[in-house]
Design a protein around this motif. Structure first.
Motif, mmCIF file in Angstrom:
data_model
loop_
_atom_site.group_PDB
_atom_site.id
_atom_site.type_symbol
_atom_site.label_atom_id
_atom_site.label_comp_id
_atom_site.label_asym_id
_atom_site.label_seq_id
_atom_site.Cartn_x
_atom_site.Cartn_y
_atom_site.Cartn_z
ATOM 1 N N LEU A 138 0.793 -1.231 0.000
ATOM 2 C CA LEU A 138 0.000 0.000 0.000
ATOM 3 C C LEU A 138 0.826 1.282 0.000
ATOM 4 C CD1 LEU A 138 -3.006 -0.909 2.328
ATOM 5 C CD2 LEU A 138 -2.770 -1.151 -0.138
ATOM 6 N N THR A 139 2.130 1.172 0.156
ATOM 7 C CA THR A 139 2.964 2.379 0.190
ATOM 8 C C THR A 139 2.878 3.154 -1.121
ATOM 9 O OG1 THR A 139 4.436 1.433 1.853
ATOM 10 C CG2 THR A 139 5.308 3.258 0.536
ATOM 11 N N LEU A 140 2.953 2.489 -2.242
ATOM 12 C CA LEU A 140 2.856 3.176 -3.525
ATOM 13 C C LEU A 140 1.511 3.895 -3.655
ATOM 14 C CD1 LEU A 140 3.860 3.919 -6.345
ATOM 15 C CD2 LEU A 140 2.961 1.725 -7.145
ATOM 16 N N PHE A 141 0.434 3.251 -3.223
ATOM 17 C CA PHE A 141 -0.879 3.884 -3.291
ATOM 18 C C PHE A 141 -0.960 5.109 -2.384
ATOM 19 C CE2 PHE A 141 -1.916 -0.452 -4.718
ATOM 20 C CZ PHE A 141 -2.483 -0.141 -5.943
ATOM 21 N N GLN A 142 -0.280 5.055 -1.236
ATOM 22 C CA GLN A 142 -0.259 6.227 -0.354
ATOM 23 C C GLN A 142 0.550 7.361 -0.974
ATOM 24 O OE1 GLN A 142 -1.939 7.372 1.904
ATOM 25 N NE2 GLN A 142 -2.822 5.670 3.025
ATOM 26 N N VAL A 143 1.635 7.040 -1.674
ATOM 27 C CA VAL A 143 2.402 8.080 -2.369
ATOM 28 C C VAL A 143 1.500 8.759 -3.400
ATOM 29 C CG1 VAL A 143 4.314 8.524 -3.969
ATOM 30 C CG2 VAL A 143 4.664 7.020 -2.009
ATOM 31 N N ILE A 144 0.807 7.966 -4.203
ATOM 32 C CA ILE A 144 -0.111 8.517 -5.212
ATOM 33 C C ILE A 144 -1.181 9.353 -4.528
ATOM 34 C CG2 ILE A 144 -1.888 7.903 -6.910
ATOM 35 C CD1 ILE A 144 -0.108 5.367 -7.508
ATOM 36 N N ASN A 145 -1.745 8.828 -3.452
ATOM 37 C CA ASN A 145 -2.799 9.514 -2.728
ATOM 38 C C ASN A 145 -2.329 10.870 -2.204
ATOM 39 O OD1 ASN A 145 -5.388 9.772 -1.595
ATOM 40 N ND2 ASN A 145 -4.827 8.690 0.254
ATOM 41 N N LEU A 146 -1.199 10.879 -1.534
ATOM 42 C CA LEU A 146 -0.713 12.114 -0.922
ATOM 43 C C LEU A 146 -0.167 13.105 -1.944
ATOM 44 C CD1 LEU A 146 0.991 10.500 2.196
ATOM 45 C CD2 LEU A 146 -1.109 11.873 2.173
ATOM 46 N N ALA A 147 0.353 12.607 -3.050
ATOM 47 C CA ALA A 147 0.967 13.496 -4.040
ATOM 48 C C ALA A 147 -0.036 14.046 -5.050
ATOM 49 C CB ALA A 147 2.079 12.757 -4.775
ATOM 50 N N LEU A 180 -11.775 8.584 -0.109
ATOM 51 C CA LEU A 180 -12.420 7.831 -1.187
ATOM 52 C C LEU A 180 -11.385 7.010 -1.958
ATOM 53 C CD1 LEU A 180 -14.791 7.070 -3.024
ATOM 54 C CD2 LEU A 180 -14.325 9.174 -4.322
ATOM 55 N N PHE A 181 -10.275 7.628 -2.317
ATOM 56 C CA PHE A 181 -9.231 6.919 -3.053
ATOM 57 C C PHE A 181 -8.752 5.705 -2.256
ATOM 58 C CE2 PHE A 181 -4.740 6.110 -3.995
ATOM 59 C CZ PHE A 181 -4.799 5.879 -5.358
ATOM 60 N N MET A 182 -8.480 5.906 -0.979
ATOM 61 C CA MET A 182 -7.993 4.779 -0.171
ATOM 62 C C MET A 182 -9.106 3.772 0.104
ATOM 63 S SD MET A 182 -4.842 5.022 -0.206
ATOM 64 C CE MET A 182 -4.485 3.570 0.766
ATOM 65 N N ASN A 183 -10.369 4.197 0.100
ATOM 66 C CA ASN A 183 -11.468 3.229 0.201
ATOM 67 C C ASN A 183 -11.486 2.320 -1.014
ATOM 68 O OD1 ASN A 183 -12.766 3.562 2.688
ATOM 69 N ND2 ASN A 183 -13.910 5.321 1.952
ATOM 70 N N LEU A 184 -11.258 2.899 -2.183
ATOM 71 C CA LEU A 184 -11.236 2.084 -3.397
ATOM 72 C C LEU A 184 -10.044 1.131 -3.394
ATOM 73 C CD1 LEU A 184 -12.393 4.756 -5.993
ATOM 74 C CD2 LEU A 184 -13.744 2.967 -4.876
ATOM 75 N N VAL A 185 -8.899 1.620 -2.970
ATOM 76 C CA VAL A 185 -7.736 0.739 -2.792
ATOM 77 C C VAL A 185 -8.054 -0.266 -1.684
ATOM 78 C CG1 VAL A 185 -5.324 0.658 -2.018
ATOM 79 C CG2 VAL A 185 -6.065 2.445 -3.614
ATOM 80 N N GLY A 186 -8.751 0.226 -0.670
ATOM 81 C CA GLY A 186 -9.123 -0.612 0.463
ATOM 82 C C GLY A 186 -10.046 -1.758 0.110
ATOM 83 N N PHE A 187 -10.737 -1.670 -1.020
ATOM 84 C CA PHE A 187 -11.570 -2.789 -1.472
ATOM 85 C C PHE A 187 -10.695 -4.030 -1.606
ATOM 86 C CE2 PHE A 187 -13.501 -5.493 -4.674
ATOM 87 C CZ PHE A 187 -14.810 -5.563 -4.239
ATOM 88 N N GLY A 188 -9.586 -3.893 -2.306
ATOM 89 C CA GLY A 188 -8.640 -5.007 -2.433
ATOM 90 C C GLY A 188 -8.011 -5.362 -1.106
ATOM 91 N N TRP A 189 -7.714 -4.352 -0.308
ATOM 92 C CA TRP A 189 -7.092 -4.586 1.000
ATOM 93 C C TRP A 189 -8.053 -5.332 1.923
ATOM 94 C CZ3 TRP A 189 -2.542 -5.190 2.661
ATOM 95 C CH2 TRP A 189 -2.272 -5.182 4.021
ATOM 96 N N ALA A 190 -9.316 -4.957 1.902
ATOM 97 C CA ALA A 190 -10.315 -5.648 2.734
ATOM 98 C C ALA A 190 -10.458 -7.099 2.302
ATOM 99 C CB ALA A 190 -11.660 -4.931 2.663
#
Length: 188
Positions: free
Chosen positions: A142-151, A160-170
């Motif tokens: 998830l680090t790459l997704f957090q970089v994209i999210n924060l940048a 919302l972005f992390m919820n969508l990523v969180g679908f796979g994480w969940a």
């Protein structure tokens, strides 16, 4: 083109609700995404869909999955403002990865177990069994997704972005927890 107008209306409605009621909107979105991820993970695993994990992920999303990240991202923006702090993206990322992620993973594992009806002792046992594996996977995947999210993602849309990523994480969390439960059931 016929489908684009309803989709645009839905997006506009969502953004309006996000602006007018950010916490409520993020909580409901997190509830829907978490519940859907639980259902999909059970279907993909070939299991019958059980209601208790679906309710656990939904309730967790409703109460915590949208609200806690909402406040976290607001705090991160205040602690590391773009125009004042040197290397704000790096500092936000380190803060999220080293402080927020470890706390949220522990909190999530424990709370999901309790929402599924496990007692404190069983929830702590599951937490100890899964925490290091889940946190390591979180840092790794998830680090790459957090970089994209924060940048690149506007602050209002970060949850919302992390919820969508969180679908796979969940789905990953549900799979790990299910594997752990099956392992315990085979021992008994």
């Amino acid at each position: 083109m016929a489908l684009s107008k309803p989709i645009m209306n839905l997006v506009a409605s969502y953004l309006q609700n996000l602006y007018l009621n950010p916490i409520k909107t993020k909580a409901i979105t997190s509830c829907v995404v978490g519940s859907a991820a639980s259902i999909v993970s059970q279907v993909v695993a070939g299991d019958c869909v059980r209601l208790d994990p679906v309710l656990a992920f939904g309730l967790y999303g409703l109460l915590f999955g949208g609200t806690i990240p909402h406040y976290f991202y607001n705090i991160a923006e205040r602690l590391f403002p773009e125009d004042v702090v040197a290397f704000p993206l790096a500092k936000k990322l380190l803060f999220e990865r080293l402080v927020f992620a470890p706390f949220m993973q522990a909190f999530s594992l424990y709370t999901l177990a309790r929402f599924e009806g496990k007692n404190h002792s069983a929830a702590v046992k599951q937490l100890y069994a899964l925490y290091s594996t889940v946190l390591e996977a979180n840092w790794k995947w998830l680090t790459l997704f957090q970089v994209i999210n924060l940048a690149f993602v506007p602050p209002m849309l970060r949850v919302l972005f992390m919820n969508l990523v969180g679908f796979g994480w969940a789905m990953f969390l549900a799979t790990k927890r299910r594997q752990r439960q099956q392992k315990e059931e085979r021992k008994e």
